[in-house]
Write a protein that holds these residues in place. Structure first.
Motif, PDB file in Angstrom:
ATOM      1  N   LYS A 103       2.758   1.725  -3.304  1.00 27.27           N
ATOM      2  CA  LYS A 103       1.845   2.125  -4.378  1.00 27.27           C
ATOM      3  C   LYS A 103       1.778   3.639  -4.502  1.00 27.27           C
ATOM      4  N   ASN A 104       2.043   4.351  -3.390  1.00 28.78           N
ATOM      5  CA  ASN A 104       2.038   5.809  -3.424  1.00 28.78           C
ATOM      6  C   ASN A 104       3.067   6.373  -4.395  1.00 28.78           C
ATOM      7  N   THR A 141       0.820  -1.208   0.000  1.00 26.61           N
ATOM      8  CA  THR A 141       0.000   0.000   0.000  1.00 26.61           C
ATOM      9  C   THR A 141       0.852   1.255   0.000  1.00 26.61           C
ATOM     10  N   SER A 190      -8.036   7.566  -0.117  1.00 21.15           N
ATOM     11  CA  SER A 190      -6.740   7.593   0.559  1.00 21.15           C
ATOM     12  C   SER A 190      -6.849   7.170   2.018  1.00 21.15           C
ATOM     13  N   ASN A 211       2.265   8.158  -7.678  1.00 25.00           N
ATOM     14  CA  ASN A 211       2.026   9.596  -7.759  1.00 25.00           C
ATOM     15  C   ASN A 211       3.221  10.336  -8.340  1.00 25.00           C
ATOM     16  N   CYS A 248       3.806   0.393 -10.414  1.00 27.63           N
ATOM     17  CA  CYS A 248       3.628   1.849 -10.315  1.00 27.63           C
ATOM     18  C   CYS A 248       3.818   2.515 -11.668  1.00 27.63           C
ATOM     19  N   GLY A 306      -0.084  10.362   1.766  1.00 28.81           N
ATOM     20  CA  GLY A 306      -1.000  10.150   0.644  1.00 28.81           C
ATOM     21  C   GLY A 306      -2.274  10.959   0.794  1.00 28.81           C
ATOM     22  N   LYS A 321      -6.989   3.439   2.825  1.00 30.84           N
ATOM     23  CA  LYS A 321      -5.766   2.641   2.797  1.00 30.84           C
ATOM     24  C   LYS A 321      -5.239   2.359   4.202  1.00 30.84           C
ATOM     25  N   LEU A 334       1.189   6.647   4.490  1.00 31.37           N
ATOM     26  CA  LEU A 334      -0.253   6.696   4.253  1.00 31.37           C
ATOM     27  C   LEU A 334      -0.809   8.088   4.550  1.00 31.37           C
ATOM     28  N   MET A 373       6.450  10.912   0.788  1.00 36.78           N
ATOM     29  CA  MET A 373       6.092   9.553   0.362  1.00 36.78           C
ATOM     30  C   MET A 373       7.342   8.741   0.020  1.00 36.78           C
TER      31      MET A 373
END
Length: 340
Positions: A136-137, A133, A295, A140, A192, A328, A298, A325, A166
């Protein structure tokens, strides 16, 4: 199955900023279901479906020693195609008629889509839910970079600061990850890139499709879900053949396990339900609220995944995850803030 709403992207849905204009919030708030405002019910449905799908996919991929990963993805796409087409036949949704010009224009998007969902499965299989998780940011970063290089779009310092936070969280999380898996990190980084490429390339294609649809409008969301999953099937069959899964699938012990079959079927049904829940939620609230909820959702997903799958952790690793998180969530606010 990125920016908030990434699971929607992975099932072929538009991100909120590309979706059709939602209904006025005031009108939406006037409607109630079981005494609750409709946006609360639809938001809860979206959160539960999205979180459950991640956790069920992780269970199916990691808890049953199931190695035919691409076959599971093929099954999910097939179930989604059948259910969306059934909804079309019953009149619940209306799909864009088959059009070879649309298919030809859409095919490059679908290639990226397959790469995106395929790599996401391998990443989730090899990583714990919390680190998957957080990593995955990093999507961005690729999206913002693509915005700058391809669309000359710039963002304020707050966006870049949250991106830096992040990245720092991801590096610290990896350094303190007691279950570090280089293969998982590799697949997540590739995922990503695919997710960002899908989001960026989708913009131009959606505009080009306007003149090809029956109503001369953008391709609707359910048609996107249907054709993305339908066109994915032959490509996934090639990957199944290339990976030798035609021979190994029948030998999978997990296929004799009713719990695995339940998890696989439930995750496939949830993939379909997310299509409805996300569009229902977006139609009853604002794009900003939709993204923020995505967001915020998550955070419990990461914490539940940490406990449910007995992921080894340390206080430093948990702090890195929570910072990532939180960044995010701040990123969504910073990105959607009006320029000064």
């Amino acid at each position: 199955m990125a920016l908030p709403g990434e699971k929607d992207v992975e099932k072929g849905l538009l991100r909120p900023e590309y979706a059709r204009e939602p209904k006025p919030v005031a009108a939406a708030d006037a409607r109630r279901i079981m005494g609750l405002p409709v946006h609360v019910v639809s938001g809860a449905a979206y959160c539960v479906a999205s979180a459950s799908m991640v956790l069920l996919n992780k269970a199916a991929l990691s808890s049953f020693d199931f190695n035919s990963t691409t076959s599971l993805l093929f099954f999910q796409c097939l179930v989604c195609v059948i259910l969306v087409k059934t909804a079309d036949l019953l009149g619940f949704v209306t799909l864009e008629p088959w059009n070879m010009k649309i298919i030809q224009a859409w095919f490059p998007v679908n290639l990226i889509f397959v790469g995106m969902i395929w790599t996401s499965f391998f990443a989730l299989k090899n990583l714990g839910v919390p680190m998957a998780t957080v990593l995955k940011n990093l999507t961005n970063l690729f999206v913002i970079g693509g915005d700058y290089f391809f669309y000359n779009k710039t963002y304020g310092s707050a966006v870049w600061l949250t991106l830096g936070l992040m990245m720092l969280s991801a590096v610290c999380g990896a350094a303190t990850d007691l279950a570090f898996n280089l293969t998982g990190y590799f697949w997540q980084l590739i995922n990503c890139m695919f997710t960002a490429a899908y989001s960026l390339y989708l913009r131009g294609v959606m505009d080009r499709l306007v003149g090809l649809t029956v109503n001369k409008t953008r391709l609707d969301e359910f048609s996107m879900v249907f054709y993305n999953n339908l066109l994915s099937l032959p490509l996934l069959l090639i990957l199944i053949w290339q990976g030798g899964e035609f021979d190994s699938l029948a030998q999978e012990p997990a296929l004799q396990n009713p719990y695995f079959l339940t998890a696989a079927l439930a995750s496939s049904l949830l993939a379909f339900c997310i299509s409805f829940a996300s569009l229902w939620f977006l139609s009853s609230t604002t794009a900003t609220t939709y993204s923020l909820v995505g967001s915020l959702n998550k955070i419990p997903v990461a914490l539940i995944g940490l406990v449910a799958f007995n992921v080894p952790w340390s206080p430093q690793n948990l702090l890195s995850i929570l910072v990532g998180l939180g960044a995010g969530v701040i990123f969504v606010r910073a990105k959607q803030a009006p320029p000064k």
